[in-house]
Design a protein around this motif. Structure first.
Motif, PDB file in Angstrom:
ATOM      1  N   VAL A 145       0.843  -1.273  -0.165  1.00 21.02           N
ATOM      2  CA  VAL A 145       0.114  -0.078   0.185  1.00 21.02           C
ATOM      3  C   VAL A 145       0.904   1.039   0.074  1.00 21.02           C
ATOM      4  O   VAL A 145       0.823   2.194  -0.733  1.00 21.02           O
ATOM      5  CB  VAL A 145      -1.040  -0.194   1.233  1.00 21.02           C
ATOM      6  N   HIS A 204       1.197   3.541   2.535  1.00 20.66           N
ATOM      7  CA  HIS A 204       0.695   4.589   3.219  1.00 20.66           C
ATOM      8  C   HIS A 204       1.494   4.692   4.575  1.00 20.66           C
ATOM      9  O   HIS A 204       1.136   5.644   5.376  1.00 20.66           O
ATOM     10  CB  HIS A 204      -0.861   4.053   3.407  1.00 20.66           C
ATOM     11  N   GLY A 255       0.181   1.598  -3.537  1.00 24.39           N
ATOM     12  CA  GLY A 255      -0.971   2.353  -3.511  1.00 24.39           C
ATOM     13  C   GLY A 255      -2.125   1.474  -3.287  1.00 24.39           C
ATOM     14  O   GLY A 255      -3.160   1.739  -2.385  1.00 24.39           O
ATOM     15  N   HIS A 256      -2.129   0.186  -3.927  1.00 25.05           N
ATOM     16  CA  HIS A 256      -3.086  -0.852  -3.604  1.00 25.05           C
ATOM     17  C   HIS A 256      -2.301  -1.880  -3.148  1.00 25.05           C
ATOM     18  O   HIS A 256      -1.306  -2.009  -3.199  1.00 25.05           O
ATOM     19  CB  HIS A 256      -3.407  -1.277  -5.246  1.00 25.05           C
ATOM     20  N   ALA A 257      -3.273  -2.511  -2.306  1.00 20.43           N
ATOM     21  CA  ALA A 257      -2.831  -3.492  -1.341  1.00 20.43           C
ATOM     22  C   ALA A 257      -2.264  -5.107  -1.967  1.00 20.43           C
ATOM     23  O   ALA A 257      -2.901  -5.438  -2.951  1.00 20.43           O
ATOM     24  CB  ALA A 257      -3.940  -3.720  -0.311  1.00 20.43           C
ATOM     25  N   ALA A 279      -3.555  -5.892   4.778  1.00 23.73           N
ATOM     26  CA  ALA A 279      -3.163  -6.534   3.178  1.00 23.73           C
ATOM     27  C   ALA A 279      -2.988  -7.744   3.186  1.00 23.73           C
ATOM     28  O   ALA A 279      -3.090  -8.367   2.043  1.00 23.73           O
ATOM     29  CB  ALA A 279      -1.922  -5.747   2.728  1.00 23.73           C
ATOM     30  N   ASN A 332      -1.158  -5.117  13.327  1.00 23.19           N
ATOM     31  CA  ASN A 332      -1.635  -4.402  14.321  1.00 23.19           C
ATOM     32  C   ASN A 332      -2.875  -4.616  14.484  1.00 23.19           C
ATOM     33  O   ASN A 332      -3.793  -4.135  15.334  1.00 23.19           O
ATOM     34  CB  ASN A 332      -1.427  -2.907  13.800  1.00 23.19           C
ATOM     35  N   MET A 342      -5.200  -4.433  12.635  1.00 23.78           N
ATOM     36  CA  MET A 342      -6.363  -3.442  12.160  1.00 23.78           C
ATOM     37  C   MET A 342      -6.098  -3.489  10.615  1.00 23.78           C
ATOM     38  O   MET A 342      -4.810  -3.627  10.094  1.00 23.78           O
ATOM     39  CB  MET A 342      -6.027  -2.159  12.470  1.00 23.78           C
ATOM     40  N   SER A 343      -7.206  -3.391   9.777  1.00 25.62           N
ATOM     41  CA  SER A 343      -6.844  -2.909   8.482  1.00 25.62           C
ATOM     42  C   SER A 343      -7.484  -1.363   8.379  1.00 25.62           C
ATOM     43  O   SER A 343      -6.718  -0.758   9.355  1.00 25.62           O
ATOM     44  CB  SER A 343      -8.192  -3.821   7.548  1.00 25.62           C
ATOM     45  N   ILE A 344      -8.388  -0.911   7.921  1.00 23.85           N
ATOM     46  CA  ILE A 344      -8.603   0.326   8.345  1.00 23.85           C
ATOM     47  C   ILE A 344      -9.528   0.181   9.406  1.00 23.85           C
ATOM     48  O   ILE A 344      -9.623   1.044  10.453  1.00 23.85           O
ATOM     49  CB  ILE A 344      -9.404   1.127   7.000  1.00 23.85           C
ATOM     50  N   LYS A 363      -1.416   0.445  16.075  1.00 22.11           N
ATOM     51  CA  LYS A 363      -1.913   1.432  15.068  1.00 22.11           C
ATOM     52  C   LYS A 363      -2.082   2.818  15.531  1.00 22.11           C
ATOM     53  O   LYS A 363      -2.675   2.770  16.968  1.00 22.11           O
ATOM     54  CB  LYS A 363      -3.170   0.963  14.094  1.00 22.11           C
ATOM     55  N   HIS A 398      -6.636   6.682  10.255  1.00 18.48           N
ATOM     56  CA  HIS A 398      -5.803   6.122   9.041  1.00 18.48           C
ATOM     57  C   HIS A 398      -5.697   6.897   7.890  1.00 18.48           C
ATOM     58  O   HIS A 398      -4.567   7.122   7.693  1.00 18.48           O
ATOM     59  CB  HIS A 398      -6.902   4.831   8.717  1.00 18.48           C
ATOM     60  N   MET A 401     -13.581  -1.402   2.980  1.00 15.55           N
ATOM     61  CA  MET A 401     -13.745   0.090   3.167  1.00 15.55           C
ATOM     62  C   MET A 401     -15.096   0.249   3.556  1.00 15.55           C
ATOM     63  O   MET A 401     -15.698   1.224   2.934  1.00 15.55           O
ATOM     64  CB  MET A 401     -13.707   0.365   1.575  1.00 15.55           C
ATOM     65  N   PHE A 460      -9.844   0.459  -6.952  1.00 21.28           N
ATOM     66  CA  PHE A 460      -9.901  -1.096  -6.329  1.00 21.28           C
ATOM     67  C   PHE A 460     -10.684  -2.079  -7.199  1.00 21.28           C
ATOM     68  O   PHE A 460     -10.302  -3.226  -7.071  1.00 21.28           O
ATOM     69  CB  PHE A 460     -10.328  -1.094  -5.032  1.00 21.28           C
TER      70      PHE A 460
HETATM   71  C1  LIG Z   1      -6.681  -3.032  -3.481  1.00 19.66           C
HETATM   72  C2  LIG Z   1      -7.117  -2.229  -2.305  1.00 19.66           C
HETATM   73  N1  LIG Z   1      -8.039  -2.247  -1.604  1.00 19.66           N
HETATM   74  C3  LIG Z   1      -8.321  -1.438  -0.681  1.00 19.66           C
HETATM   75  C4  LIG Z   1      -7.408  -0.573  -0.312  1.00 19.66           C
HETATM   76  C5  LIG Z   1      -7.673   0.708   0.763  1.00 19.66           C
HETATM   77  N2  LIG Z   1      -6.889   0.435   1.935  1.00 19.66           N
HETATM   78  C6  LIG Z   1      -5.736   1.115   2.070  1.00 19.66           C
HETATM   79  S1  LIG Z   1      -4.879   0.589   3.526  1.00 19.66           S
HETATM   80  C7  LIG Z   1      -5.986  -0.310   3.873  1.00 19.66           C
HETATM   81  C8  LIG Z   1      -5.768  -1.320   5.149  1.00 19.66           C
HETATM   82  C9  LIG Z   1      -4.620  -1.940   5.170  1.00 19.66           C
HETATM   83  O1  LIG Z   1      -4.338  -2.439   6.404  1.00 19.66           O
HETATM   84  P1  LIG Z   1      -3.063  -2.954   6.844  1.00 19.66           P
HETATM   85  O2  LIG Z   1      -2.309  -3.498   5.698  1.00 19.66           O
HETATM   86  O3  LIG Z   1      -2.906  -3.687   7.954  1.00 19.66           O
HETATM   87  O4  LIG Z   1      -2.298  -1.691   7.163  1.00 19.66           O
HETATM   88  P2  LIG Z   1      -2.304  -0.722   8.636  1.00 19.66           P
HETATM   89  O5  LIG Z   1      -2.857   0.397   7.920  1.00 19.66           O
HETATM   90  O6  LIG Z   1      -3.011  -1.671   9.568  1.00 19.66           O
HETATM   91  O7  LIG Z   1      -0.751  -0.523   8.945  1.00 19.66           O
HETATM   92  C10 LIG Z   1      -6.874  -0.320   2.936  1.00 19.66           C
HETATM   93  C11 LIG Z   1      -8.171  -1.450   3.103  1.00 19.66           C
HETATM   94  C12 LIG Z   1      -5.983  -0.527  -0.963  1.00 19.66           C
HETATM   95  N3  LIG Z   1      -5.328   0.446  -0.828  1.00 19.66           N
HETATM   96  N4  LIG Z   1      -5.882  -1.348  -1.989  1.00 19.66           N
END
Ligand SMILES: Cc1ncc(C[n+]2csc(CCOP(=O)(O)OP(=O)(O)O)c2C)c(N)n1
Ligand SMILES: CC(=O)[C@@H](O)[C@H](O)COP(=O)(O)O
Ligand SMILES: [Mg+2]
Length: 635
Positions: free
Chosen positions: A86, A88, A129-131, A162, A189, A191-193, A295, A310, A355, A404
């Motif tokens: 991702v 982020h 950017g995408h997971a 992810a 963690n 957690m996802s979002i 998180k 998030h 989401m 997505f």
């Molecule tokens: C294919 C795809 N679907 C949805 C998302 C939206 N998204 C971004 S971060 C995230 C949660 C990720 O959770 P994790 O990998 O555990 O990272 P954390 O934020 O907990 O560190 C989601 C659902 C994305 N980036 N890519």
């Protein structure tokens, strides 16, 4: 590479205080453990401060600080390849790789991106950017290294969220079997979002919570602390620990896949993480380091509300409250309308791929928990599952961000369309989304949805139209139906234009303007400005872009002889191209025509108005284009 901490001063207690992050190079190998801990503290303060002013992905970045510092102590990210999943969570890495000052420009037009970007720094190994793709990318890099007989390390940093995506398993399965030296760091963690979901989340929790193992591990840690941690001693003791673990715990999924599994360990202990990474580096095979983090770590509001922090807009550091009150948006209107319909119709089910909040489904999830399904970051699965539900008589809606949904193209064709199943897609974040930039703009869906046989694509331009179209999607249409709408709230257009198909919003003899969705707003502005200059335009607003209702457009262009189509999607198979082909087929020859769209490029990050301007899609630029169209050819 030499360590450059010119801003150090003696703290008077024999320790050293690091004054400024600007003084750090990306090579932290010479830092002591206590200095590394201090760098973590500085990074956290910097992250909270900057993101409070720029907005961005704060909670994930805070949680990954120690992991990133430990990585920079052991590896050289200018040469070794660190692949973020991702991406982020990469802000600390950006700060440590020469972008501390540039953090002020985070996610803003012309500033640094919110995700890794090799064009910004050689230390960013790959765009993300995408997971769920990081392990695949890392295996690719590892294999390239081996084939090219080069000598660098490859790491993937992936979150537990992810790990709910199927793509991650394709990567893990291949990586585990590959024998390639590479390190997957699993940042777990819980957690996802929102909360991580699914069987793997359960598996990870089980790995962490087995009490006998925890007791054993405590003793083991104590012993390790008194022993000098030479590689050989660690290897032997680790083998013993693994043997004990295997008798107490079912084998971790990752060991079965061929990884050396290390962990779970405290992901906020920078000293311990550094040691484990040094150890993992020496192992020379696929290693999975399972790291447990919190998180939002270090910022109380983010720790308490990791989902709200998030991805966050500008906020007050003290209170954690947003600077700007949240705007009423299309996602919320979608969620409310769905709740109303679900009240009357117990066949309606809502599906999200991790989401829930972003797609406006919070209320639905509470009110109709038995008909709400968060399947994790699994857009392909969500689509196929919706097909299964529809086949058995339910009315599923999959609410998903446009970009997505790209993951689910095959399922749309193979599982949904082939059997003409009545699956509704609520395609959120359609068009330019703003600060997330090129990975997140929803600019491909109009093109790819149009290629799916039997698909209907509706495009509301206002909340009222969205409400109506959701009903139509469920009760007046059959087969796959997508409703695509933008991120954020309404513009100047707030009407409900009535029917599906195409409607004429305004009459004029000089030029035909065609658009749909939120792009109708700059088009209305353009028409107003043209009128000030004596140019009268017809505006045809498309409520449905697949299939196209051509009659109102043909009627208009027969009258005006000039056409401008404005849309914030890529050029290939855009609506303008389809309209142009239909006009040609109808035997109408135009005096002039302009298709204004995003062309064949990826659009950067910035506010939506800035990006519209960049792409010639704001009201002023459209007026200029329209004037060109009018000045071309004689009437
Ligand atoms: C294919 C795809 N679907 C949805 C998302 C939206 N998204 C971004 S971060 C995230 C949660 C990720 O959770 P994790 O990998 O555990 O990272 P954390 O934020 O907990 O560190 C989601 C659902 C994305 N980036 N890519
Ligand atoms: C990293 C990621 O993919 C999401 O967090 C995304 O940034 C959310 O975007 P919105 O802010 O539009 O919900
Ligand atoms: Mg997570």
């Amino acid at each position: 590479m030499a360590l450059a901490i010119s801003g150090r001063k003696d703290s008077g207690t024999g320790g050293v205080t690091i004054l400024s992050l600007d003084e750090l190079s990306d090579d932290l190998s010479a830092l002591s453990d206590s200095e590394a801990a201090e760098v973590c503290t500085l990074l956290r303060a910097r992250l909270i401060d900057t993101v409070s002013r720029t907005g961005g992905h704060l909670a994930s970045s805070l949680g990954a600080v120690e992991i990133i510092v430990a990585i920079h102590r052991v590896f050289n990210t200018g040469v070794d390849r660190l692949v973020f999943d991702v991406g982020h969570q990469c802000y600390a890495h950006k700060i440590l790789t020469g972008r501390n000052a540039a953090m002020e420009t985070l996610r803003s037009f012309g500033g640094i991106a919110g995700f890794p970007k090799p064009s910004e720094s050689a230390c960013d190994a790959f765009i993300a950017g995408h997971a769920s793709n990081s392990v695949s990318v890392a295996v690719g890099m590892a294999r390239a290294r081996t084939l090219q007989k080069k000598n660098y390390q490859v790491l993937a940093l992936i979150g537990d969220g992810a790990l709910s995506g199927g793509l991650a398993y394709e990567g893990l399965s291949d990586a585990g079997n590959s024998g390639e030296p590479l390190i997957v760091i699993l940042n777990d963690n819980g957690m996802s979002i929102t909360k991580s979901v699914g069987g793997v989340a359960e598996h990870l929790a089980h790995q962490r919570l087995k009490p006998q193992y925890l007791r054993f591990k405590k003793g083991y840690r104590k012993a390790m602390n008194v022993l000098p941690l030479g590689g050989h001693i660690y290897r032997v003791t680790h083998k013993i620990k693994t043997a004990v673990k295997e008798t107490l715990l079912p084998c971790s999924l990752f060991e079965d896949m061929g990884f050396t599994y290390l962990g779970p360990v405290d992901g906020h202990d920078v000293k311990g993480l550094t040691r484990l990474l040094r150890y993992a580096k020496d192992l020379q095979g696929p290693v999975l380091l399972h790291v447990r983090t919190v998180k939002g770590k270090g910022y109380i509001h983010a720790e308490r509300n990791p989902d709200r922090f998030h991805g966050v807009g500008r906020f007050c550091v003290e209170t954690g409250q947003p600077i700007q009150p949240p705007q009423r948006n299309f996602s919320a209107v979608f969620g409310e309308t769905l709740c109303m319909l679900a009240e009357q119709d117990d066949r309606i089910c809502a599906i999200t791929a991790a989401m829930q909040g972003g797609t406006g489904l919070d209320r639905f999830a509470q009110r109709f928990s038995e008909r709400f399904f968060d399947v994790g970051i699994a857009e392909g699965h969500a689509t196929a599952m919706a097909a299964g539900m529809a086949k058995q008589g339910m009315r599923p809606v999959f609410a998903v961000y446009s970009s997505f949904l790209q993951r689910a193209y095959d399922m749309l064709i193979h599982d949904v369309a082939l059997q003409k199943l009545h699956v509704v897609l609520a395609v959120d974040r359609a068009g330019l989304v703003g600060e997330d930039g090129e990975t997140h703009h929803g600019v491909f869906d109009a093109a790819f949805l149009d290629t799916v046989p039997g698909m209907t694509v509706l495009c509301p331009s206002s909340f009222a139209e969205l409400r109506r179209m959701i009903r139509q999607a469920f009760y007046e249409l059959d087969g796959p139906v997508a409703i695509r709408y933008a991120r954020g709230g309404e513009g100047e257009y707030r009407e409900d234009s009535g029917p599906m198909g195409s409607v004429c919003l305004r009459s004029g003899d000089d030029l035909t303007l065609v658009s749909y969705g939120m792009m109708i707003n700059p088009v209305l502005e353009c028409a107003r400005r043209l009128e000030e200059e004596g140019i009268q335009s017809d505006i045809v607003k498309l409520n449905t872009i697949t299939p196209l209702e051509m009659e109102p457009i043909l009627r208009s262009v027969r009258k005006t002889g000039r056409l401008l189509v404005a849309e914030d999607v890529i050029e290939a198979n855009c609506v303008g191209q389809r309209i142009a082909a239909a006009i040609l087929q109808a035997g109408i020859s135009l005096r002039s025509m302009e298709l204004v769209n995003l062309g064949r490029r990826f659009v950067t990050h910035g506010t939506v108005p800035q990006l519209q301007k960049l792409c010639g899609l704001d009201g002023m630029s459209l007026r200029e284009k329209a004037k060109e169209v009018c000045s071309r050819g004689e009437r």
